[in-house]
Motif scaffolding. Structure first.
Motif, PDB file in Angstrom:
ATOM      1  N   VAL A  12     -96.980  21.859  40.540  1.00 26.81           N
ATOM      2  CA  VAL A  12     -97.107  21.576  39.138  1.00 26.81           C
ATOM      3  C   VAL A  12     -97.006  22.613  38.182  1.00 26.81           C
ATOM      4  N   MET A  13     -97.369  24.005  38.560  1.00 28.10           N
ATOM      5  CA  MET A  13     -96.813  25.058  37.858  1.00 28.10           C
ATOM      6  C   MET A  13     -95.555  25.438  37.796  1.00 28.10           C
ATOM      7  N   LEU A  14     -94.911  25.227  38.930  1.00 30.88           N
ATOM      8  CA  LEU A  14     -93.474  25.653  39.372  1.00 30.88           C
ATOM      9  C   LEU A  14     -92.580  24.647  38.587  1.00 30.88           C
ATOM     10  N   ASN A  15     -92.982  23.251  38.405  1.00 31.10           N
ATOM     11  CA  ASN A  15     -92.167  22.300  37.777  1.00 31.10           C
ATOM     12  C   ASN A  15     -92.237  22.754  36.280  1.00 31.10           C
ATOM     13  N   GLY A  16     -93.252  23.218  35.859  1.00 31.11           N
ATOM     14  CA  GLY A  16     -93.181  23.672  34.255  1.00 31.11           C
ATOM     15  C   GLY A  16     -92.610  24.862  34.295  1.00 31.11           C
ATOM     16  N   LEU A  17     -92.544  25.796  35.107  1.00 31.15           N
ATOM     17  CA  LEU A  17     -92.007  27.129  34.752  1.00 31.15           C
ATOM     18  C   LEU A  17     -90.556  27.164  35.019  1.00 31.15           C
ATOM     19  N   TYR A  18     -89.926  26.537  36.050  1.00 30.67           N
ATOM     20  CA  TYR A  18     -88.574  26.513  36.235  1.00 30.67           C
ATOM     21  C   TYR A  18     -87.849  25.278  35.697  1.00 30.67           C
ATOM     22  N   GLY A  19     -88.193  24.851  34.609  1.00 31.63           N
ATOM     23  CA  GLY A  19     -87.553  23.529  33.788  1.00 31.63           C
ATOM     24  C   GLY A  19     -86.135  24.031  33.722  1.00 31.63           C
ATOM     25  N   LEU A  20     -85.378  22.898  33.378  1.00 35.22           N
ATOM     26  CA  LEU A  20     -83.910  23.204  33.009  1.00 35.22           C
ATOM     27  C   LEU A  20     -83.762  22.051  31.783  1.00 35.22           C
ATOM     28  N   SER A  21     -82.823  22.440  31.162  1.00 35.17           N
ATOM     29  CA  SER A  21     -82.289  21.798  30.019  1.00 35.17           C
ATOM     30  C   SER A  21     -80.890  22.081  29.515  1.00 35.17           C
ATOM     31  N   ILE A  49     -82.407  27.749  31.776  1.00 34.48           N
ATOM     32  CA  ILE A  49     -83.600  27.547  33.013  1.00 34.48           C
ATOM     33  C   ILE A  49     -84.542  28.488  32.244  1.00 34.48           C
ATOM     34  N   ASN A  50     -85.816  28.057  32.398  1.00 31.94           N
ATOM     35  CA  ASN A  50     -86.906  28.703  32.055  1.00 31.94           C
ATOM     36  C   ASN A  50     -87.245  29.699  33.195  1.00 31.94           C
ATOM     37  N   LEU A  51     -87.133  31.002  33.079  1.00 33.97           N
ATOM     38  CA  LEU A  51     -87.317  31.992  34.189  1.00 33.97           C
ATOM     39  C   LEU A  51     -89.022  32.442  34.056  1.00 33.97           C
ATOM     40  N   LEU A  52     -89.510  32.679  33.095  1.00 29.59           N
ATOM     41  CA  LEU A  52     -90.730  32.693  32.680  1.00 29.59           C
ATOM     42  C   LEU A  52     -91.302  32.038  31.517  1.00 29.59           C
ATOM     43  N   PRO A  53     -92.465  31.965  30.968  1.00 28.08           N
ATOM     44  CA  PRO A  53     -92.972  31.202  29.961  1.00 28.08           C
ATOM     45  C   PRO A  53     -92.198  31.746  28.736  1.00 28.08           C
ATOM     46  N   ILE A  54     -92.028  32.948  28.625  1.00 30.34           N
ATOM     47  CA  ILE A  54     -91.374  33.593  27.451  1.00 30.34           C
ATOM     48  C   ILE A  54     -89.958  34.017  27.489  1.00 30.34           C
ATOM     49  N   LEU A  55     -89.328  33.743  28.702  1.00 27.74           N
ATOM     50  CA  LEU A  55     -88.177  34.242  28.943  1.00 27.74           C
ATOM     51  C   LEU A  55     -87.068  33.093  29.548  1.00 27.74           C
ATOM     52  N   LYS A  56     -85.971  32.774  28.949  1.00 27.89           N
ATOM     53  CA  LYS A  56     -84.914  31.733  29.505  1.00 27.89           C
ATOM     54  C   LYS A  56     -83.918  32.458  29.626  1.00 27.89           C
ATOM     55  N   ALA A  57     -82.902  31.770  30.774  1.00 28.53           N
ATOM     56  CA  ALA A  57     -81.513  32.222  30.856  1.00 28.53           C
ATOM     57  C   ALA A  57     -80.452  31.242  30.371  1.00 28.53           C
TER      58      ALA A  57
END
Length: 159
Positions: A12-21, A49-57
């Motif tokens: 569950v944690m990884l699904n929210g953390l490594y989300g794609l848009s 891609i969400n790398l961390l809750p406050i960092l996206k690439a």
């Protein structure tokens, strides 16, 4: 049983953390006419891609520029940025944009800017402004300003 619970919590944690848009946007580029061809429109599609809750690439998948005097430019993986999200307890999430690119025998480009995203009915709308510091291999440096806006669609990955 404890191991199964730990695996479920981690999933569950990884699904929210490594989300794609997937994002689709329009851009009004080189507003200040630094490149000499006038301001022009562009269309972009990118993957975030969400790398961390406050960092996206962000990686650009396709970019089409409609600049004066130059034929339409289409590229795949034409650039990438890091987005530093400023966590606020509001529906609007501001972020800072940074990027760097190097074009062989042509230019070094540093990007910086601000943006904000807003959630509505399963989609995320966003508006972003940035400036690029372009240091060509020969000639003077340029600092064009760009404005970009569009929608992001969260892709469901997970368990």
């Amino acid at each position: 049983m404890k191991k199964l619970l730990a695996v479920a919590v981690a999933a569950v944690m990884l699904n929210g953390l490594y989300g794609l848009s997937l994002s689709l946007s329009g851009a009004y580029q080189d507003i200040t006419d630094q490149k000499g061809g006038g301001a022009y429109l562009g269309l972009k599609a990118d993957l975030i891609i969400n790398l961390l809750p406050i960092l996206k690439a962000r990686g650009y998948l396709v970019e089409v520029d409609f600049s004066a005097g130059i034929p339409m430019k289409i590229g795949v993986f034409t650039g990438s940025d890091l987005l530093l999200v400023l966590p606020l307890p509001t529906m609007m999430q501001p972020y800072i944009v940074t990027g760097f690119s190097y074009e062989k025998d042509s230019a070094i480009v540093f990007k910086g800017g601000l943006g904000a995203e807003f959630g509505f009915s399963g989609l995320i709308g966003y508006l972003e402004g940035n400036l690029n510091y372009i240091k060509p291999a020969q000639g003077n440096s340029k600092i064009p300003i760009n404005i970009m806006g569009g929608i992001r669609y969260p892709l469901q990955i997970g368990f």
